[in-house]
Design an enzyme around this catalytic site. Structure first.
Site, PDB file in Angstrom:
ATOM      1  CB  THR A  64      63.062  -2.237 -21.424  1.00  0.00           C
ATOM      2  OG1 THR A  64      64.267  -2.812 -21.109  1.00  0.00           O
ATOM      3  CG2 THR A  64      62.027  -3.389 -21.939  1.00  0.00           C
ATOM      4  CE  LYS A 106      64.544  -6.368 -20.935  1.00  0.00           C
ATOM      5  NZ  LYS A 106      65.055  -6.691 -19.868  1.00  0.00           N
ATOM      6  CE  LYS A 136      59.417  -0.156 -19.703  1.00  0.00           C
ATOM      7  NZ  LYS A 136      60.520   0.105 -19.568  1.00  0.00           N
TER       8      LYS A 136
END
Ligand code: NAD
Length: 298
Positions: A94, A169, A244
């Site tokens: 990611t 995502k 994050k």
């Protein structure tokens, strides 16, 4: 069957590489961490001495690294100079959309096919081969990418061109991060108003407040047996990880000129919780901050 180089064998990558080896693929594995590499080799992967060596041996290169700077460095220093001609490069980390687009562009200029394919589902899904992949790639290349990812997946979606997998995502996790705080606030208020939280859960689950954060991942212990709230908020999706992803969303929003005021608030709340020392706890543990009951987290 294509051979695979797998670089980054941590919490997620370790499980994914083991699943591929278990499915009979030849997996050339590498991680800077010797323990992670040993674990992957015990699970059937073949040891490589460097990312460059692994990349040079396989038809497909999969990376599962912490963040954008790691992916850029591994691509520039190890993958692009050493991968076999025509190799398929898939980054499952990611990372920020800009890095994903930049590495895909460099890979294409060097004659490789490249895709971003971040995953949803945590460490348990990585081990079980039941991740959801969100893929950014040219449409004609998708069937081959889907076939490579399939042993690790319960679903593989093509989101669009390069970078679109990362975009999907981070937008999904923005929604998750915000909705979880809404559920935590509602449950904490229900308690203050003298409602039994379990009763409120039952009502909201069948009313317009229904959402995944409530009915599949309830932050109040009890109603959803599989939720981390029933295990002391251990072993789920860490607050630091959610933080994050919200930072990635905010950076992307700033670059794209999008307004995401609730995500900004959510980021600030998870950052506070992280700074208070709860970064390793599941993100749903934030309910204890809102209840003023941090002592319940031990
Ligand atoms: P992790 O820190 O456990 O694993 C990362 C691994 O990469 C480590 O073993 C590290 O040694 C290795 N590494 C770093 N730099 C390297 C290099 N130059 N060469 C070789 N190996 C290198 O992280 P993780 O939890 O496995 O997460 C990996 C990615 O997956 C992250 O981008 C994360 O956001 C994403 N993700 C994690 C989860 C989760 O629940 N853990 C869920 C979905 C997505």
């Amino acid at each position: 069957m294509s051979s695979i180089a797998f670089v980054g064998l941590g919490n997620m990558g370790g499980g994914m590489a083991a699943v591929l080896a278990g499915a009979g693929r030849e997996v050339f594995a590498f991680d800077l961490d010797a323990t992670a590499l040993d674990r992957a080799c015990d699970a059937g992967c073949l040891r490589s001495r460097s990312a460059a060596e692994a990349a040079g041996r396989a038809d497909v290169v999969i990376t599962m690294l912490p963040a954008g700077q790691h992916v850029r460095a591994v691509y520039e220093e190890a993958v692009l100079p050493n991968a076999k001609a025509g190799a398929l490069l898939i980054d499952c980390s990611t990372i920020d959309v800009e890095s994903a687009r930049a590495v895909a562009e460099k890979a294409r200029q060097a004659g490789f096919r490249a895709a971003d394919a971040p995953v949803s589902g945590g460490v348990a899904a990585a081990k079980a081969g039941s991740l959801a992949f969100m893929v950014g790639c040219p449409e004609p290349e998708f069937p081959e990418i889907e076939a490579v990812l399939q042993p690790m997946a319960k679903a593989v979606f093509r989101a669009g061109e390069a970078g679109a997998g990362q975009a999907a995502k981070i937008c999904n996790n923005l929604l998750l991060g915000v909705s979880m705080i809404g559920v935590c606030e509602a449950l904490a208020l229900a308690e203050r108003l003298g409602l039994e939280p379990e009763r409120f859960f039952e009502i909201a689950s069948n009313a317009s407040g229904q959402c995944w954060s409530l009915t599949s991942y309830c932050p109040w212990p009890g109603p959803v047996a599989a939720a981390p709230s029933n295990r002391g908020y251990e072993g789920g999706f860490a607050t630091a990880m959610m933080l994050k992803d919200l930072k990635l969303a905010q950076t992307a929003a700033a670059a794209a000129g999008a307004s995401t005021p609730l995500a900004a608030q959510a980021e600030a709340l998870y950052a506070l919780f992280d700074r208070l020392g709860y970064g390793e706890k599941d993100f749903s543990a934030l309910i204890q901050l809102l209840r003023g009951r941090l002592e319940e987290l031990g």
